[in-house]
Design a protein around this motif. Sequence first.
Motif, PDB file in Angstrom:
ATOM      1  N   LYS A   1       6.607  -2.136  -5.423  1.00  0.00           N
ATOM      2  CA  LYS A   1       7.023  -2.966  -4.299  1.00  0.00           C
ATOM      3  C   LYS A   1       5.827  -3.183  -3.389  1.00  0.00           C
ATOM      4  O   LYS A   1       5.098  -2.254  -3.090  1.00  0.00           O
ATOM      5  CB  LYS A   1       8.185  -2.304  -3.561  1.00  0.00           C
ATOM      6  N   TYR A   2       5.643  -4.433  -2.970  1.00  0.00           N
ATOM      7  CA  TYR A   2       4.462  -4.824  -2.211  1.00  0.00           C
ATOM      8  C   TYR A   2       4.826  -5.253  -0.799  1.00  0.00           C
ATOM      9  O   TYR A   2       5.811  -5.963  -0.602  1.00  0.00           O
ATOM     10  CB  TYR A   2       3.778  -6.015  -2.888  1.00  0.00           C
ATOM     11  N   VAL A   3       3.996  -4.860   0.171  1.00  0.00           N
ATOM     12  CA  VAL A   3       4.113  -5.410   1.515  1.00  0.00           C
ATOM     13  C   VAL A   3       3.427  -6.766   1.476  1.00  0.00           C
ATOM     14  O   VAL A   3       2.241  -6.870   1.128  1.00  0.00           O
ATOM     15  CB  VAL A   3       3.438  -4.504   2.571  1.00  0.00           C
ATOM     16  N   LEU A   4       4.160  -7.817   1.812  1.00  0.00           N
ATOM     17  CA  LEU A   4       3.620  -9.171   1.780  1.00  0.00           C
ATOM     18  C   LEU A   4       3.130  -9.625   3.148  1.00  0.00           C
ATOM     19  O   LEU A   4       2.207 -10.416   3.243  1.00  0.00           O
ATOM     20  CB  LEU A   4       4.674 -10.147   1.264  1.00  0.00           C
ATOM     21  N   ALA A   5       3.785  -9.164   4.197  1.00  0.00           N
ATOM     22  CA  ALA A   5       3.418  -9.562   5.564  1.00  0.00           C
ATOM     23  C   ALA A   5       3.969  -8.518   6.527  1.00  0.00           C
ATOM     24  O   ALA A   5       4.931  -7.823   6.218  1.00  0.00           O
ATOM     25  CB  ALA A   5       3.994 -10.944   5.889  1.00  0.00           C
ATOM     26  N   ASP A   6       3.364  -8.436   7.691  1.00  0.00           N
ATOM     27  CA  ASP A   6       3.811  -7.476   8.705  1.00  0.00           C
ATOM     28  C   ASP A   6       5.103  -7.894   9.391  1.00  0.00           C
ATOM     29  O   ASP A   6       5.772  -7.068  10.002  1.00  0.00           O
ATOM     30  CB  ASP A   6       2.733  -7.285   9.773  1.00  0.00           C
ATOM     31  N   SER A   7       5.443  -9.179   9.302  1.00  0.00           N
ATOM     32  CA  SER A   7       6.643  -9.682   9.984  1.00  0.00           C
ATOM     33  C   SER A   7       7.110 -10.961   9.302  1.00  0.00           C
ATOM     34  O   SER A   7       6.367 -11.582   8.531  1.00  0.00           O
ATOM     35  CB  SER A   7       6.334  -9.971  11.455  1.00  0.00           C
TER      36      SER A   7
ATOM     37  N   ASP B   1      13.587  -0.295   7.195  1.00  0.00           N
ATOM     38  CA  ASP B   1      13.505   1.157   7.025  1.00  0.00           C
ATOM     39  C   ASP B   1      12.262   1.477   6.198  1.00  0.00           C
ATOM     40  O   ASP B   1      12.356   1.961   5.064  1.00  0.00           O
ATOM     41  CB  ASP B   1      14.783   1.660   6.342  1.00  0.00           C
ATOM     42  N   PRO B   2      11.074   1.203   6.766  1.00  0.00           N
ATOM     43  CA  PRO B   2       9.843   1.347   5.982  1.00  0.00           C
ATOM     44  C   PRO B   2       9.460   2.808   5.751  1.00  0.00           C
ATOM     45  O   PRO B   2      10.046   3.725   6.342  1.00  0.00           O
ATOM     46  CB  PRO B   2       8.802   0.663   6.863  1.00  0.00           C
ATOM     47  N   GLY B   3       8.453   2.986   4.902  1.00  0.00           N
ATOM     48  CA  GLY B   3       7.868   4.306   4.712  1.00  0.00           C
ATOM     49  C   GLY B   3       7.129   4.720   5.977  1.00  0.00           C
ATOM     50  O   GLY B   3       7.041   3.953   6.945  1.00  0.00           O
ATOM     51  N   PRO B   4       6.549   5.915   5.988  1.00  0.00           N
ATOM     52  CA  PRO B   4       5.914   6.450   7.198  1.00  0.00           C
ATOM     53  C   PRO B   4       4.744   5.613   7.726  1.00  0.00           C
ATOM     54  O   PRO B   4       4.466   5.641   8.927  1.00  0.00           O
ATOM     55  CB  PRO B   4       5.449   7.845   6.790  1.00  0.00           C
ATOM     56  N   LYS B   5       4.079   4.860   6.881  1.00  0.00           N
ATOM     57  CA  LYS B   5       2.952   4.034   7.320  1.00  0.00           C
ATOM     58  C   LYS B   5       3.339   2.577   7.575  1.00  0.00           C
ATOM     59  O   LYS B   5       2.549   1.816   8.104  1.00  0.00           O
ATOM     60  CB  LYS B   5       1.830   4.073   6.282  1.00  0.00           C
TER      61      LYS B   5
ATOM     62  N   PRO C   1       0.823  -1.201   0.000  1.00  0.00           N
ATOM     63  CA  PRO C   1       0.000   0.000   0.000  1.00  0.00           C
ATOM     64  C   PRO C   1       0.866   1.262   0.000  1.00  0.00           C
ATOM     65  O   PRO C   1       2.014   1.252   0.405  1.00  0.00           O
ATOM     66  CB  PRO C   1      -0.802  -0.079   1.287  1.00  0.00           C
ATOM     67  N   GLN C   2       0.259   2.354  -0.442  1.00  0.00           N
ATOM     68  CA  GLN C   2       0.973   3.607  -0.570  1.00  0.00           C
ATOM     69  C   GLN C   2       1.487   4.086   0.792  1.00  0.00           C
ATOM     70  O   GLN C   2       0.768   4.059   1.788  1.00  0.00           O
ATOM     71  CB  GLN C   2       0.028   4.639  -1.167  1.00  0.00           C
ATOM     72  N   GLY C   3       2.762   4.488   0.827  1.00  0.00           N
ATOM     73  CA  GLY C   3       3.354   5.031   2.038  1.00  0.00           C
ATOM     74  C   GLY C   3       3.966   4.007   2.972  1.00  0.00           C
ATOM     75  O   GLY C   3       4.553   4.359   3.985  1.00  0.00           O
ATOM     76  N   TYR C   4       3.851   2.715   2.653  1.00  0.00           N
ATOM     77  CA  TYR C   4       4.375   1.669   3.525  1.00  0.00           C
ATOM     78  C   TYR C   4       5.837   1.332   3.234  1.00  0.00           C
ATOM     79  O   TYR C   4       6.554   0.874   4.109  1.00  0.00           O
ATOM     80  CB  TYR C   4       3.531   0.396   3.415  1.00  0.00           C
ATOM     81  N   ILE C   5       6.271   1.546   1.989  1.00  0.00           N
ATOM     82  CA  ILE C   5       7.633   1.216   1.570  1.00  0.00           C
ATOM     83  C   ILE C   5       8.243   2.467   0.963  1.00  0.00           C
ATOM     84  O   ILE C   5       7.581   3.169   0.188  1.00  0.00           O
ATOM     85  CB  ILE C   5       7.635   0.082   0.515  1.00  0.00           C
ATOM     86  N   LYS C   6       9.495   2.762   1.299  1.00  0.00           N
ATOM     87  CA  LYS C   6      10.166   3.892   0.667  1.00  0.00           C
ATOM     88  C   LYS C   6      10.295   3.614  -0.819  1.00  0.00           C
ATOM     89  O   LYS C   6      10.705   2.523  -1.218  1.00  0.00           O
ATOM     90  CB  LYS C   6      11.529   4.135   1.311  1.00  0.00           C
TER      91      LYS C   6
ATOM     92  N   PHE D   1      16.573   0.468  -4.226  1.00  0.00           N
ATOM     93  CA  PHE D   1      17.112  -0.392  -3.177  1.00  0.00           C
ATOM     94  C   PHE D   1      17.408   0.459  -1.959  1.00  0.00           C
ATOM     95  O   PHE D   1      17.760   1.621  -2.066  1.00  0.00           O
ATOM     96  CB  PHE D   1      18.396  -1.097  -3.638  1.00  0.00           C
ATOM     97  N   ASN D   2      17.287  -0.151  -0.788  1.00  0.00           N
ATOM     98  CA  ASN D   2      17.573   0.507   0.474  1.00  0.00           C
ATOM     99  C   ASN D   2      18.525  -0.412   1.237  1.00  0.00           C
ATOM    100  O   ASN D   2      18.264  -1.612   1.357  1.00  0.00           O
ATOM    101  CB  ASN D   2      16.260   0.698   1.233  1.00  0.00           C
ATOM    102  N   ARG D   3      19.616   0.124   1.744  1.00  0.00           N
ATOM    103  CA  ARG D   3      20.599  -0.698   2.467  1.00  0.00           C
ATOM    104  C   ARG D   3      20.026  -1.338   3.727  1.00  0.00           C
ATOM    105  O   ARG D   3      20.655  -2.236   4.294  1.00  0.00           O
ATOM    106  CB  ARG D   3      21.820   0.124   2.823  1.00  0.00           C
ATOM    107  N   LYS D   4      18.861  -0.917   4.145  1.00  0.00           N
ATOM    108  CA  LYS D   4      18.216  -1.522   5.311  1.00  0.00           C
ATOM    109  C   LYS D   4      17.139  -2.522   4.891  1.00  0.00           C
ATOM    110  O   LYS D   4      16.261  -2.862   5.665  1.00  0.00           O
ATOM    111  CB  LYS D   4      17.665  -0.442   6.229  1.00  0.00           C
ATOM    112  N   TRP D   5      17.206  -2.980   3.646  1.00  0.00           N
ATOM    113  CA  TRP D   5      16.401  -4.099   3.174  1.00  0.00           C
ATOM    114  C   TRP D   5      17.322  -5.313   3.173  1.00  0.00           C
ATOM    115  O   TRP D   5      18.413  -5.265   2.604  1.00  0.00           O
ATOM    116  CB  TRP D   5      15.888  -3.867   1.763  1.00  0.00           C
ATOM    117  N   PHE D   6      16.868  -6.400   3.771  1.00  0.00           N
ATOM    118  CA  PHE D   6      17.690  -7.594   3.891  1.00  0.00           C
ATOM    119  C   PHE D   6      17.025  -8.777   3.186  1.00  0.00           C
ATOM    120  O   PHE D   6      16.112  -9.392   3.728  1.00  0.00           O
ATOM    121  CB  PHE D   6      17.972  -7.896   5.363  1.00  0.00           C
ATOM    122  N   PRO D   7      17.478  -9.092   1.962  1.00  0.00           N
ATOM    123  CA  PRO D   7      16.902 -10.202   1.204  1.00  0.00           C
ATOM    124  C   PRO D   7      17.110 -11.535   1.921  1.00  0.00           C
ATOM    125  O   PRO D   7      18.217 -11.844   2.344  1.00  0.00           O
ATOM    126  CB  PRO D   7      17.672 -10.189  -0.117  1.00  0.00           C
ATOM    127  N   PHE D   8      16.044 -12.308   2.069  1.00  0.00           N
ATOM    128  CA  PHE D   8      16.155 -13.642   2.667  1.00  0.00           C
ATOM    129  C   PHE D   8      15.693 -14.725   1.702  1.00  0.00           C
ATOM    130  O   PHE D   8      15.776 -15.910   1.999  1.00  0.00           O
ATOM    131  CB  PHE D   8      15.380 -13.740   3.990  1.00  0.00           C
TER     132      PHE D   8
END
Length: 148
Positions: free
Chosen positions: A85-91, A65-69, A35-40, A44-51
């Motif tokens: 870019k999509y938010v897939l899960a909260d954790s 390092d998420p967006g403001p929401k 959703p809008q505002g959830y991801i910067k 790429f952001n150095r605080k994104w950690f691919p697993f």
Amino acid sequence: MSILSIDEMLDEWSKWSRGEEKFIDNWDVNSISVPQGYIKEVIFNRKWFPFSMDYGGNNFTLDMDPGPKGKPGQVIVFGRDYDTKYVLADSLSEFFNYYIDCLKCGNYTVENDEYIDIDMPKLSVMESDQNSKNQNIFKNWESQLSSE
């Protein structure tokens, strides 16, 4: 997508970090958060950690390092094929709970007798409701797909 070992995670993060340094001035940033505002909205952001990765340049990633929401630790998808870019899960635990539920229910395929491919919702469905405050395809994917 394959789950990565710790060494593979570090290697994947390093590749993206080097790419960010080398190409940052030449990358056409056309990123969108769903959703809008959830991801910067960056490549790429150095605080994104691919697993997890698909070996085609796409990753499931912890976003520290998420967006403001958004929430630190949310799981997002990003990569070569994802200007959106999509938010897939909260954790991470929510992500793996979904993964385990898919295995229990048989919502997966085995690819080349090598890895398990979880049947994921179509991410393009998310674009029709970018402003939904609680959009989460792992919790609501069945209802999202039925509304196509």
